[in-house]
Design a protein around this motif. Structure first.
Motif, short mmCIF file in Angstrom:
data_model
loop_
_atom_site.label_atom_id
_atom_site.label_comp_id
_atom_site.label_asym_id
_atom_site.label_seq_id
_atom_site.Cartn_x
_atom_site.Cartn_y
_atom_site.Cartn_z
N SER A 177 -47.81 64.50 44.11
CA SER A 177 -48.85 65.24 43.40
C SER A 177 -50.17 64.49 43.33
CB SER A 177 -48.37 65.60 42.00
OG SER A 177 -47.94 64.42 41.37
N SER A 178 -50.12 63.18 43.24
CA SER A 178 -51.40 62.47 43.18
C SER A 178 -51.28 61.09 43.80
CB SER A 178 -51.86 62.35 41.73
OG SER A 178 -50.92 61.55 41.05
N LEU A 179 -52.43 60.58 44.18
CA LEU A 179 -52.45 59.24 44.77
C LEU A 179 -52.49 58.20 43.66
CD1 LEU A 179 -55.08 59.36 47.64
CD2 LEU A 179 -52.59 59.35 47.84
N PHE B 252 -54.85 52.54 43.69
CA PHE B 252 -55.20 51.65 44.80
C PHE B 252 -55.26 52.43 46.12
CE2 PHE B 252 -50.65 51.46 45.79
CZ PHE B 252 -50.62 51.22 47.15
N GLN B 253 -54.44 53.49 46.22
CA GLN B 253 -54.49 54.30 47.45
C GLN B 253 -55.84 55.03 47.55
OE1 GLN B 253 -50.90 56.54 46.48
NE2 GLN B 253 -49.66 55.36 47.93
N LYS B 254 -56.31 55.52 46.40
CA LYS B 254 -57.62 56.19 46.38
C LYS B 254 -58.70 55.22 46.81
CE LYS B 254 -57.05 59.73 42.94
NZ LYS B 254 -57.09 59.98 41.53
N ALA C 199 -48.12 45.46 45.90
CA ALA C 199 -46.72 45.02 45.80
C ALA C 199 -45.83 45.76 46.80
CB ALA C 199 -46.22 45.26 44.39
N THR C 200 -44.70 45.16 47.09
CA THR C 200 -43.73 45.80 47.98
C THR C 200 -43.31 47.14 47.37
OG1 THR C 200 -42.08 44.49 46.85
CG2 THR C 200 -42.70 43.74 49.02
N GLY C 201 -43.24 48.12 48.24
CA GLY C 201 -42.76 49.43 47.79
C GLY C 201 -43.77 50.23 46.98
N SER C 202 -45.02 49.77 46.95
CA SER C 202 -46.00 50.48 46.11
C SER C 202 -46.60 51.70 46.82
CB SER C 202 -47.10 49.52 45.68
OG SER C 202 -47.68 48.94 46.83
N GLY C 203 -46.43 51.79 48.12
CA GLY C 203 -46.94 52.96 48.83
C GLY C 203 -48.14 52.68 49.71
N LYS C 204 -48.14 51.53 50.35
CA LYS C 204 -49.28 51.17 51.20
C LYS C 204 -49.40 52.08 52.42
CE LYS C 204 -47.94 46.81 51.36
NZ LYS C 204 -46.92 46.80 50.30
N SER C 205 -48.25 52.49 52.96
CA SER C 205 -48.29 53.28 54.20
C SER C 205 -49.15 54.53 54.08
CB SER C 205 -46.88 53.70 54.61
OG SER C 205 -45.98 52.68 54.39
N LEU C 206 -49.10 55.14 52.91
CA LEU C 206 -49.85 56.38 52.72
C LEU C 206 -51.35 56.17 52.97
CD1 LEU C 206 -48.37 58.95 52.02
CD2 LEU C 206 -49.12 58.71 49.66
N GLN D 284 -37.22 63.08 47.51
CA GLN D 284 -37.35 62.41 46.22
C GLN D 284 -38.16 61.15 46.46
OE1 GLN D 284 -36.36 62.80 43.00
NE2 GLN D 284 -36.04 64.92 43.63
N PHE D 285 -39.21 61.02 45.77
CA PHE D 285 -40.02 59.83 46.01
C PHE D 285 -39.74 58.78 44.97
CE2 PHE D 285 -42.35 61.28 49.45
CZ PHE D 285 -42.46 62.64 49.30
N SER D 286 -39.70 57.58 45.48
CA SER D 286 -39.53 56.49 44.53
C SER D 286 -40.89 56.17 43.97
CB SER D 286 -38.97 55.27 45.24
OG SER D 286 -39.85 54.85 46.23
N GLY E 4 -35.11 47.85 43.20
CA GLY E 4 -35.68 48.74 42.19
C GLY E 4 -36.90 49.53 42.61
N ARG E 5 -36.94 49.98 43.84
CA ARG E 5 -38.10 50.76 44.25
C ARG E 5 -38.12 52.15 43.63
NH1 ARG E 5 -40.36 49.40 50.01
NH2 ARG E 5 -40.38 47.16 49.84
N ASP E 6 -37.01 52.53 43.03
CA ASP E 6 -36.99 53.82 42.33
C ASP E 6 -37.54 53.69 40.91
OD1 ASP E 6 -34.97 52.29 41.31
OD2 ASP E 6 -33.33 53.63 41.89
N1 LIG Z 1 -48.76 58.25 45.26
C1 LIG Z 1 -47.43 58.16 45.34
N2 LIG Z 1 -46.66 58.77 44.42
C2 LIG Z 1 -45.32 58.69 44.51
N3 LIG Z 1 -44.65 58.04 45.47
C3 LIG Z 1 -45.34 57.41 46.41
C4 LIG Z 1 -46.77 57.44 46.41
N4 LIG Z 1 -47.20 56.73 47.47
C5 LIG Z 1 -46.10 56.28 48.12
N5 LIG Z 1 -44.98 56.69 47.48
C6 LIG Z 1 -43.58 56.37 47.87
O1 LIG Z 1 -43.36 54.97 47.73
C7 LIG Z 1 -42.35 54.53 48.63
C8 LIG Z 1 -42.73 53.24 49.29
O2 LIG Z 1 -43.81 53.45 50.15
P1 LIG Z 1 -44.18 52.44 51.34
O3 LIG Z 1 -43.06 52.26 52.28
O4 LIG Z 1 -45.47 52.91 51.89
O5 LIG Z 1 -44.37 51.10 50.53
P2 LIG Z 1 -45.06 49.77 51.01
O6 LIG Z 1 -46.07 49.41 49.99
O7 LIG Z 1 -45.55 49.90 52.41
O8 LIG Z 1 -43.85 48.76 50.92
P3 LIG Z 1 -43.56 47.44 51.81
O9 LIG Z 1 -44.37 46.34 51.21
O10 LIG Z 1 -42.11 47.19 51.65
O11 LIG Z 1 -43.94 47.74 53.22
C9 LIG Z 1 -42.17 55.65 49.65
O12 LIG Z 1 -40.93 56.23 49.46
C10 LIG Z 1 -43.32 56.60 49.34
O13 LIG Z 1 -42.97 57.93 49.57
#
Ligand SMILES: Nc1ncnc2c1ncn2[C@@H]1O[C@H](COP(=O)(O)OP(=O)(O)OP(=O)(O)O)[C@@H](O)[C@H]1O
Ligand SMILES: [Mg+2]
Length: 845
Positions: free
Chosen positions: A128-130, A133-135, A152-159, A458-460, A571-573
């Motif tokens: 639903s929203s960024l 840091f993604q913004k 941080a790891t798992g924070s959603g950098k790929s997006l 399901q997004f973590s 604990g990425r969830d």
């Molecule tokens: N804005 C958001 N809201 C909710 N979930 C998100 C959001 N952005 C990313 N995610 C979810 O967070 C999870 C981790 O994303 P991602 O793999 O991009 O992390 P990462 O920061 O690249 O981690 P790593 O450091 O391990 O590479 C994914 O499952 C993704 O769908």
């Protein structure tokens, strides 16, 4: 509907997904028939220039002189021909209309891009929203700025780098270090309706590269080596379809000092040189670079900016490295001794075995994990299994047996043929340095949007705000999987074997195991049919599994960077997860064998030293120590859930007398040996490695009061005094623990300080251990690590183990006790340097 029209539908649907115009698709399939490749070739080769020009002028973004990204609106409504090929074309058409507006209908991305982004992420990812840091990262891209994202790891950098491809219709090129990482991301993107591919030497389909360079995929993952080869075609791609962004993922690989160094990352400055307005006349702006990592000490940041030649106005997007749901703790254990396994893993075994007996559900028991001899294949219905099928179908590893045999059996048979060599089991750092880490060869993914994006995924969500409730500590941990990180390959086998014996579904993972086995472990781990993976650092970057509940480090990690990244897989969830470090407090950790220059060794020792200090510190919140290590101000006083926060710091002690005696002894010793200069000369350097021991021994023998104070206690005090600037290392070596202390001027002043003034300090973990266990023999153990060549050799000798799992003990020779070395039995008294010396002297007598 007959077979040919079904095929035709499929081809059209695929081409629509790739973003081709409907009219062109129809024209192409009419001309060349129902073949995706032939149609693409027709569109590109016969009418390539037209198509490119057209797609540029009507579909994609152009830049206005004012610096804003703008879509030209020559064909805003995109009228489409209604051809009655068959019924399903209507669906395809609806899809096209449905999919395209985010990319092509809007006018000015500079003004309402946030709204457009929201549409895109909702539709494709169900988000639903960024996050803020993604913004920020996207705002930098919209403004054509380079950007360094440290999150941080798992924070959603790929997006951050995936969205530009969906907004602009241009291609995003992502540089990534490992094939398994690229593959995971492509698989996820396919689920989210985004077309992508990866390129590297593992790519067996030669057409994929050509298609990627012609702009068929939205996102192209590429390893640095391949990128360097493809500069020219990429320049063409930038000129024709357009490249929205170069993303350099896991950019810490650029750091020569880091744990994941990849030499080819150093050559990526080529991106800044070759994709500028000067080089490519059609560009209005240099193609922006976005570098991303979860490991970023200030040093690494500087190295990244410098070696990528990022622009001066690079935006640095920094998020908190604090993960409030991770419960850090450090425990003392003799991890190198298999006798400790029972004590250390009992709780873990209970967790899984209790569950296994009370809740035996089919989905948790994968037939392949009946390790002993069952050859049947996994029947999991998990959605990810179909994706793994793609990989499993391709057995390029000559060591692989047929798929039905299962890769655990493969591992067993392959390993059986190897001898139990030290090199094999305990070689150099266990990094998968090669990009083809898993050697998978399927590499293109065409995304199809799920019918209802929200339902399927399901997004973590990693909470951005700290969790304030201390009750979190009381929460029972869920049952999710566990990763145990160990320093050596041998320990992966030993520990997984040990745990398996109790009925836990565990597997070993290290770089020298057959690729088919590694693939199988990945597969079963992601399918939740494997409960515990015991791995070296080879089970590395990109393990993005949301429900990992425990990360156990069994033995000292090599740096806090590595530790934080590995622990960050838990604990990425957003739910509570444990990160436990078991380390032997009695031994100073040593570097794993690896080829290092002198400079590199110094830096590696410094990083190891920081890691050692993290473990030895018994008074500061673990999370605080970690985030401060990465240069972040820790706003909360404590995390409230780590072992230090829960147990509280140890009692403060006034160690004025001890500190004075210690510094005085050091000063006297230094004066006697080196004169007043307080500086160790070069010749003396080699002799000094044991100065600390000598000093402690002198104090203990000369001052009755300290006769029973163990070496460990003084070792801890030495670190405290060093941290306070009262003593320093006398040689120009960087040691994990100070070895040849010299007093500083501050230290000499301290000797003159007012006697009544207390010197309050928190004792370190080794001091507490020493106090607790006065009977501990302080000197016997000192120096017994890899630093000492004798004991290193000794350590490398196989020990007595009770091997029971046949595949995990591939070297088993029935009729012989496998763990015991027969070739090199050393008398116990000869196992230490001191012992040998005494033996020699007594022989002389
Ligand atoms: N804005 C958001 N809201 C909710 N979930 C998100 C959001 N952005 C990313 N995610 C979810 O967070 C999870 C981790 O994303 P991602 O793999 O991009 O992390 P990462 O920061 O690249 O981690 P790593 O450091 O391990 O590479 C994914 O499952 C993704 O769908
Ligand atoms: Mg990532």
């Amino acid at each position: 509907m007959d077979e040919s029209s079904v095929k035709l539908d499929k081809v059209i649907a695929e081409l629509v997904d790739m973003g081709f115009r409907f009219s062109r698709i129809i024209e192409a399939v009419n001309a060349v028939g129902p073949s995706v490749d032939a149609a693409i070739n027709y569109i590109f080769d016969d009418n390539r220039d037209d198509e490119m020009v057209e797609s540029h002028s009507s579909d994609s973004l152009t830049e206005k002189g004012n610096g804003k990204r703008v879509l030209s609106s020559s064909n805003p409504s995109r009228p489409m021909k209604q051809l009655k090929l068959n019924e399903s074309i209507k669906t395809v058409e609806t899809k096209l209309v449905d999919q395209s507006p985010d990319r092509i209908e809007e006018e000015d991305i500079g003004q309402d891009w946030e709204l457009r982004v929201e549409n895109v992420i909702k539709k494709h990812f169900g988000i639903s929203s960024l996050k803020s840091f993604q913004k920020e990262a996207l705002a930098a891209w919209v403004a054509h700025q380079d950007c360094l994202v440290l999150a941080a790891t798992g924070s959603g950098k790929s997006l951050c780098f995936q969205i530009p491809a969906l907004l602009t219709g241009k291609v995003v090129v992502v540089i990534s270090p490992l094939i398994s990482l690229m593959r995971d991301q492509c698989m996820k993107l396919a689920k989210h309706g985004v077309s992508s591919c990866y390129l590297g030497s593992a790519q067996k389909d030669p057409t994929v590269e050509g298609k990627a360079m012609r702009g068929v995929y939205d996102i192209v993952y590429i390893c640095p080596e391949t990128l360097l080869r493809l500069i020219k075609p990429l320049q063409e791609l930038a000129t024709k379809r357009g490249i929205a962004l170069f993303a350099i993922d896991e950019v810490h690989c650029i750091s020569k000092w880091g744990h994941d160094f990849r030499p080819d990352y150093w050559r990526l400055s080529v991106l800044r040189e070759k994709f500028t307005t000067k080089k490519l006349k059609c560009l209005k702006f240099d193609i922006p670079l976005m570098a991303l990592t979860a490991t970023a000490t200030i040093q690494v940041r500087e190295e990244v900016l410098k070696s990528l030649h990022m622009s001066e106005d690079t935006r640095i997007v920094l998020t908190s490295f604090f993960r409030p749901n991770l419960r850090f703790s450090v425990k003392n254990s003799r991890t190198r001794d298999p006798n400790s396994y029972e004590k250390d893993f009992r709780e873990l075994i209970n967790i899984y075995t209790t569950k296994n007996t009370s809740d035996v559900t089919e989905d948790l028991i994968s037939p392949e994990l009946v390790y002993a001899s069952d050859n049947s294949c996994s029947t999991s219905n998990d959605s990810s299994s179909e994706l793994f099928d793609v990989l499993d179908g391709i057995e390029d590893d000559p060591l692989c047996e047929s798929r039905n045999r299962g890769s655990f059996q493969t591992a067993k048979s392959v390993l059986k043929e190897k001898s139990m060599s030290v090199e094999y089991l305990e070689g150099e750092c266990d990094l998968l340095k090669d990009v083809d880490d898993l050697d998978v060869s399927c590499a293109e993914f065409f995304g199809k949007l799920p019918a209802k994006a929200n339902d399927d995924f399901q997004f973590s969500v990693t909470p951005e705000r700290p969790i304030e409730s201390p009750e979190l500590f009381e929460e029972p941990l869920g049952l999710g999987p566990t990763i145990i990180y160990v320093p050596t390959r041998m320990e992966t086998l030993l520990i997984s074997d040990f745990i398996c014996n109790f009925g836990v579904k565990a597997a070993a993972y290290h770089a020298k195991l057959p690729k088919s086995h590694l693939r199988q472990v990945h597969k079963e781990f992601h399918e939740n049919s494997l409960e515990v993976v015991v791995a070296t650092i080879a089970f590395g970057m990109g393990i993005d599994k949301s429900n990992v509940r425990r990360i156990i480090h069994y033995g000292w990690p090599q740096s806090l960077e590595a530790y934080h990244q590995e622990a960050g897989r838990a604990g990425r969830d957003g739910k509570l997860a444990d990160c436990v470090l078991y380390a032997d407090f009695t031994k100073v950790p040593t570097l794993l064998p690896s080829q290092r220059t002198e400079e590199h060794a110094k830096r590696a020792n410094k990083m190891l030293s920081d890691c050692f200090r993290y473990g030895m510190n018994a008074s500061c919140c673990r999370a605080k120590t970690l985030v401060q290590y990465f240069g972040e101000e820790f706003n909360n006083e404590k995390c409230q859930i780590c072992d230090v926060c829960i147990n509280g710091p140890p009692k403060v002690q006034d160690l004025k007398d001890e500190a004075k005696i210690f510094i005085k002894a050091i000063a006297q010793y230094a004066k006697r040996r080196f004169g007043d200069g307080l500086c160790v000369n070069k010749e003396a350097r080699g002799v000094e490695s044991s100065t600390l021991k000598l000093l402690v021994r002198t104090i203990c023998t000369k001052v009755q009061k300290y006769a029973a104070t163990g070496f460990l206690w003084w070792r801890g005090l030495a670190r405290i005094l060093e941290d306070k600037g009262l003593i320093r290392e006398g040689t120009n070596m960087t040691n994990v623990q100070i070895r040849c202390p010299l007093p500083t001027h501050l230290g000499l002043e301290f000797l003159q300080s007012i006697p009544d003034e207390p010197f309050h300090v928190y004792p370190e973990a080794d001091m507490l251990l020493s106090e607790k266990n006065k009977s501990y023999s302080p000197f016997a153990e000192w120096g017994k690590g890899w630093a000492d060549p004798e004991s290193y050799q000794e350590e490398r000798q196989p020990r007595r183990y009770s091997w029971t799992n046949p595949w995990i003990n591939p070297f088993r020779d029935p009729g012989r006790n496998p763990g015991r070395s027969t070739s090199r039995r050393v008398k116990p008294e000869l196992r230490t340097v001191r012992g040998r010396l005494i033996s020699k002297l007594s022989k002389k007598k």
